[in-house]
Motif scaffolding. Sequence first.
Motif, short mmCIF file in Angstrom:
data_model
loop_
_atom_site.label_atom_id
_atom_site.label_comp_id
_atom_site.label_asym_id
_atom_site.label_seq_id
_atom_site.Cartn_x
_atom_site.Cartn_y
_atom_site.Cartn_z
N ARG A 195 0.88 -1.16 0.00
CA ARG A 195 0.00 0.00 0.00
C ARG A 195 0.92 1.22 0.00
NH1 ARG A 195 -4.94 2.03 0.64
NH2 ARG A 195 -5.34 3.53 2.30
N VAL A 196 0.82 2.04 -1.06
CA VAL A 196 1.81 3.08 -1.33
C VAL A 196 1.17 4.46 -1.29
CG1 VAL A 196 3.41 3.97 -3.09
CG2 VAL A 196 3.12 1.50 -2.80
N LEU A 197 1.89 5.43 -0.71
CA LEU A 197 1.54 6.84 -0.78
C LEU A 197 2.67 7.53 -1.53
CD1 LEU A 197 -0.39 9.14 0.05
CD2 LEU A 197 1.00 9.41 2.13
N ASP A 198 2.36 8.14 -2.66
CA ASP A 198 3.37 8.78 -3.52
C ASP A 198 3.22 10.29 -3.38
OD1 ASP A 198 5.17 9.55 -5.46
OD2 ASP A 198 4.27 8.36 -7.07
N LEU A 199 4.14 10.92 -2.65
CA LEU A 199 4.10 12.35 -2.39
C LEU A 199 4.69 13.12 -3.55
CD1 LEU A 199 5.34 12.30 1.32
CD2 LEU A 199 3.00 12.11 0.45
N GLY A 200 3.93 14.06 -4.09
CA GLY A 200 4.39 14.80 -5.27
C GLY A 200 4.44 13.87 -6.46
N CYS A 201 3.36 13.15 -6.68
CA CYS A 201 3.33 12.04 -7.66
C CYS A 201 3.37 12.49 -9.12
CB CYS A 201 2.12 11.16 -7.41
SG CYS A 201 0.54 11.95 -7.77
N GLY A 202 3.33 13.79 -9.37
CA GLY A 202 3.36 14.25 -10.77
C GLY A 202 2.16 13.71 -11.53
#
Length: 194
Positions: free
Chosen positions: A19-26
């Motif tokens: 389970r992933v959180l991508d900060l500043g995912c573009g």
Amino acid sequence: MSERRDLQIIGDLVPHGARVLDLGCGNGELLAWLQRHKGCSGYGIEIADANVLACVQRGVNVVQLNLEEGLALFDDQSFDVVLQIETLQHLRNAERMLHETVRVGRIGIVSFPNFAHWPNRVRVVGGRMPVTRALPYEWYDTPNIRVGTYADFEVLARKNGLQIRDAFGLQDGRVVRTLPNLRASVAVFKFERG
């Protein structure tokens, strides 16, 4: 994050099914890759309207949020992995975001342009700020509000009690483990709370 080989190298650090959180995912490219190739789920965080739309078009769950306001929206340890791929150098309080990263996730993965890469050093010795593929902006129009090096992050991680699990540089789609502070244009770290 647009170079396909770099995307795969960083993606390979993420466990299957995480389970992933991508900060500043573009535009959501990495999270979409993780969903497709690693069976991951999660969310991207992005502020730019055009990138939020691109995420939705890719089928990536995205929350429009200014990272400078923190991650209070998320509970402690609610993600397996928190990504900050080419994001940390844009934040006013990078140290606070590292604390938030290990609060909401078990593992953090960051990448950023390595200012100590040898062509950057040569450019500075010549009296100019570097403009490279990893640092593609002139000094007066850069979104990077800070510059750092591979070695700088190691010091920051120790200072904040983060345990580095893996670290390497990236150069032209290749992993660089020997002298990455000098030989790599991008620094990559996988870490967790110490």
